[in-house]
Motif scaffolding. Structure first.
Motif: not given
Lengths: 376, 152
Positions: A47, A220-222, A338, A342-343, A345-346, A374-376
């Motif tokens: 990314x 994973x922080x989802x 946050x 992004x989380x 996607x991981x 995601x990329x900010x």
């Protein structure tokens, strides 16, 4: 185990780049995948193609100016991003919004949530080769964008809210538009819903595919609909109510099936609940001022904040958190976002193992990626 | 028991624990055993003389929130990827933009910026006046060049 066996085998895995210019990658996602025949063995997302470092830009600007960069994070749900930033900024600066502004924000955030889910549903249909539901979804979304145009002057990047309230009061015309929308929308939503679930191909491509166990999801922080589809009843709106969500009646949709279809169903149920929230809020909206006089335009750039604040809100993608550090100056010392996408996607590194390459597209479709965020 | 230097309540009502970086891993592992299974966010803050790393942990069953803070003078902190998978990309991001080296991270590469990028943009001493370009040489490796033109 499977990997070890295959590596001893003389056959080699094929390496393939999916994206960044691939129609099913929702923007600029690049997946580096290793294939054994048609089975995906390893996925590594790459990314950063849309990276603008919004966090740094926010540090260089006044508190009130940062808002427009938040609009451009999750650009299909700009209102939710604004709510997320303002929750943090208002706590740090000590300027609470008046009651009326809170109710207006709730209505706008929920409309925005419906719009974001409709974009997701349409794009998800496209990923799986269904063209018509995309138009059904976007026709409905257009009605929401008309409301946003009426209230803020722009369709997507609304920049409607401001520190200490909202930019403009809502008038009878807008209330009428919202009323009409909430009256018509539930039927149309069922129409869209049926277009998906009555399609056999759609069902067979999603049922039992992409199973995400709750323990893995948490590790994973989802968050957000993905977590709720894994059987965990967790929503920031209920767990740590912000604005006036504690005065509203709504349910948290949960599914225990954990697969792609579960995520699809949870998002559709969320739209129904959002309509329910809007219907209640539009009746309860109190009279009074719509912005805090402490934050009027001429004073805006003189606002000073000190200390550290972390505020989290429920965006359409999941838990959207903003961590603000102020050093007593007129500009924030550190802004940290946050981003739920992004989380979420991981976790594709876990989900994308030993699935067919066509299923990988379906799985990445259910994650609901927006690359601005995601990329900010 | 892990030694906590200071325990306070933040401006937003969340519990803040300060810990020495040697004890960080032990504290987070303790917290994880007590139900704080969700590592929400890792943030690096450049305090000029030192770097501060902030961990936001969350207990979903009890709905509790705790903030763990640690400081480092030499840009190094232990990685917590062995405990939380979500730390993987967060640590890579903080390494990329803030220049914090997480010791023990399995794959500490830049997450957003190209590998050949010079500097860490979120640092307070990062030079914004220079424009940086990423080029590719004949071997396909990329390298950075600078243009002293109009930056920020």
């Amino acid at each position: 185990m499977i990997q070890e066996e295959k590596k001893n085998d003389s056959r080699e895995w094929t390496e393939l780049n999916m994206g960044p210019q691939h129609p099913s990658t929702h923007g600029v996602l690049r997946l580096k995948i290793k294939l054994d025949g048609e089975t995906v063995k390893e996925v590594e997302p790459i990314i950063g193609y849309l990276h603008r470092n919004a966090e740094k830009i926010c540090e260089l600007d006044y508190y009130c100016d940062s808002l427009i960069y938040f609009d451009r994070m999750d650009y299909v749900a700009a209102m939710n991003m604004e709510v997320g930033y303002l929750e943090a900024a208002e706590k740090l600066l000590g300027i609470p919004p008046p009651e009326r502004a809170k109710w207006i924000r709730v209505i706008m955030a929920e409309l925005s949530r419906i719009a974001a889910h409709l974009v997701w549903a349409g794009a998800f249909g496209l990923d799986l080769g269904m063209l018509s539901p995309f138009f059904y979804c976007f026709v409905q979304r257009e009605k929401i964008l008309r409301i946003f145009t009426e209230i803020s002057g722009s369709r997507q990047e609304t920049n409607y809210m401001s520190i200490g309230g909202v930019y403009q009061d809502i008038n009878e015309n807008i209330i009428y538009m919202i009323d009409e929308f909430t009256k018509e929308f539930p039927d149309k939503l069922e129409e869209i819903f049926n277009a998906f679930v009555k399609n056999d191909i759609f069902m067979s491509r999603n049922k039992g595919i992409g199973i995400l166990e709750p323990e893995v999801a948490i590790n994973y922080g989802v968050t957000g609909p993905m977590l709720r589809a894994s059987g965990i009843e967790y929503d920031v709106r209920k767990a740590e109510p912000y604005l006036v969500y504690d005065q509203l009646n709504f349910d948290i949709p949960v599914s225990y099936k954990k697969d792609n279809l579960a995520r699809f169903l949870v998002r559709f149920e969320e739209m129904r609940q959002s309509v329910r929230i809007i219907k209640q809020a539009i009746k309860k909206i109190p009279d009074g001022p719509y912005f805090n006089p402490k934050a009027k335009k001429s004073l805006m750039i003189r606002l000073r904040g000190e200390g550290e604040v972390y505020a989290r809100t429920e965006s359409p993608k999941g838990e959207f958190g903003v961590y603000l550090v102020g050093d007593g100056g007129v500009k924030p010392y550190r802004v940290r976002v946050r981003s739920p996408s992004l989380k979420n996607l991981s976790v594709i590194r876990h989900l994308g193992k030993d699935v067919l390459i066509a299923d990988l597209i379906a799985i990445s479709g259910t994650i609901d990626l927006v690359f601005g965020e995601v990329d900010r | 028991m892990v030694e906590v230097i200071e325990e306070t309540t933040g401006k937003d009502g969340r519990k803040v624990m300060k810990v020495a970086k040697e004890n960080l891993l032990a504290l987070l592992s303790d917290l994880k055993d007590n139900g704080f299974t969700h590592l929400s966010l890792i943030t690096g803050v450049d305090r000029k003389s030192k770097l501060e790393v902030v961990y936001h942990l969350h207990n979903m069953n009890k709905n509790e929130y705790v903030v763990v803070k640690t400081e480092t003078l030499d840009e190094r902190v232990p990685s917590v990827t062995s405990l939380f998978k979500s730390a993987d990309w967060d640590e890579r991001e903080q390494y990329d933009l803030m220049g914090i080296v997480f010791e023990g991270h399995p794959n500490l590469k830049r997450l957003f910026l190209p590998d050949s990028w010079v500097g860490h943009p979120l640092r307070k001493n990062y030079d914004l006046s220079k424009v940086q370009y990423i080029n590719m040489d004949e071997n396909g490796d990329d390298y950075a060049t600078f243009d002293p033109g109009d930056g920020w």
